[in-house]
Scaffold this motif. Sequence first.
Motif, PDB file in Angstrom:
ATOM      1  N   ASP A 111       0.913  -1.195   0.175  1.00 58.01           N
ATOM      2  CA  ASP A 111       0.112   0.065  -0.004  1.00 58.01           C
ATOM      3  C   ASP A 111       0.927   1.085  -0.157  1.00 58.01           C
ATOM      4  O   ASP A 111       1.413   1.770   0.922  1.00 58.01           O
ATOM      5  N   ALA A 167       1.853   4.338   2.843  1.00 62.80           N
ATOM      6  CA  ALA A 167       3.488   4.595   3.171  1.00 62.80           C
ATOM      7  C   ALA A 167       3.710   5.839   2.979  1.00 62.80           C
ATOM      8  O   ALA A 167       4.298   6.694   3.893  1.00 62.80           O
ATOM      9  N   PHE A 185       3.327  -2.326   5.358  1.00 66.66           N
ATOM     10  CA  PHE A 185       2.306  -2.057   4.415  1.00 66.66           C
ATOM     11  C   PHE A 185       1.672  -2.724   3.637  1.00 66.66           C
ATOM     12  O   PHE A 185       1.038  -2.543   2.459  1.00 66.66           O
ATOM     13  N   HIS A 225      -1.263  -0.763   9.754  1.00 65.14           N
ATOM     14  CA  HIS A 225       0.073  -0.829   9.523  1.00 65.14           C
ATOM     15  C   HIS A 225       0.965  -0.472  10.621  1.00 65.14           C
ATOM     16  O   HIS A 225       0.504   0.497  11.509  1.00 65.14           O
TER      17      HIS A 225
END
Length: 483
Positions: A160, A164, A202, A238
């Motif tokens: 992702d 991030a 992530f 995350h």
Amino acid sequence: MTLYIEELLKRTEGKTLEFKRNLSSAANIMKTLVAFANSAGGILVIGVEDKTKVVIGVENPLDEEERLCSIIADSIEPRLVPNVELTAWHDKTLLSVEVFPSGLRPHWMKNQGESSGVYVRLGSTNRQADRELVAELKRSAEGIAFDELPLPQFSSDNIDVKAAQKLFVENRQLDEEALLTLKILTREQGRLVPTIGGVLLFGGKAREMHFPDAWVQCGRFLGKDKADIFDHTEIIDHLPVAVERVMEFLKKHAMRGADLSGIRRRDVWSIPLGILREVVINAVVHADYSQIGAPIRVAFFDDRIEIENPGILFPGLTIEDICRGVSKLRNRVIARVFREIGLIEQWGSGIPRIFKEAEESDLPAPEIKEIGMRLRFIVFLAESHVLKKAEKQIPEQVTEQVSEQVKRLLFCLKGQRLKGREIMDGLGFKHRPTFLYDYLQPALQKGLVEMTQPESPKSPVQKYYLSEKGKAFLMTKGMNNAK
């Protein structure tokens, strides 16, 4: 060596020290040497009672030395070559074996084989290593970080990148080159694939699929044990975001102070947020994510907060080492990303900073323990510590001010003895934690409210009533018209 033996005899058995009376329990001695080699090294002294530390010496020391070296050579694989010495102690002779952290780890008991004969040192005991820990020992010896390994079953699309990017400063664009530099992605057989660290950080659904235990379990317990839990949550965000979610949970259950300034309202937390943030970050960065069924756990008690992460200390480290700032990274990808986004300032600085801040805040020194295959960090709380510290900085007459929440509770109790649920109903509340921490506990702590069963705070027949101080407060503060 004689002076060194004197110092050893003053210490208790632990991760790097053990005493044995003689060589009669040769198998256990070999397990200790294996565990020393696989962990942080250590010294075994033979000729000393392990419980009383009475020096009895070794009979026929030259023969026993030769016998010990033969047993080591016949019992341990790969070959272990410790430093074996005879030392005179007054009129007796001791046999000492010094083992250094081995670059050939894992070592194992030859008669048990590599699959079941590997041991590590936990405190003053030897623990048989499972498959995941054996793999960890091999990686550490080879200088391979677990989170740098590729996951070829996934593609770069499983990262992702938008999530991030939000965490990085604006001038750091996470293009393909940056993701490769950070080792969030890597090249595997000509393909761009995520690393374990990239997925842990992530990975979204890929993380849930491949690392279902990479989450944080938080619980708030009433009292000082786990008998009574009234709130808990599971955090699967995350990893960098998970740190903030844990802090939000801790803040949610921390006591809020009243208006201490006399001019404006501010929140005063009864927990050391700076210390706890460092401990949470340390747990996330250094957790052994290869362990199955082992999430990070945060347990909030009345007198302390315990934060546990899966994984024992990285091979070669002791608790004394990390307290001095010695750092070895188990998860290099995660650590680098945390440093890039400002969650880590400098390698190894976090633990010493935690102890320094605790000392400066007049808090008890935190404790670090290896519990089973987990590392537990205990942060002790001082009762109303921050509140009392703030009160010292303001005029005396202001310290007796009472929050609007407590005033409402006092008015509700006027002339009555009510159960907690009855008070909540009277105040129109359904959320018990808010009632406890914003209303009832501050009133009890100020001595404005008392319990009918003070010796049994959790009694099902417990009721609450105004103390003489509470009654006087209502009279002097003109609370008869309170809403």
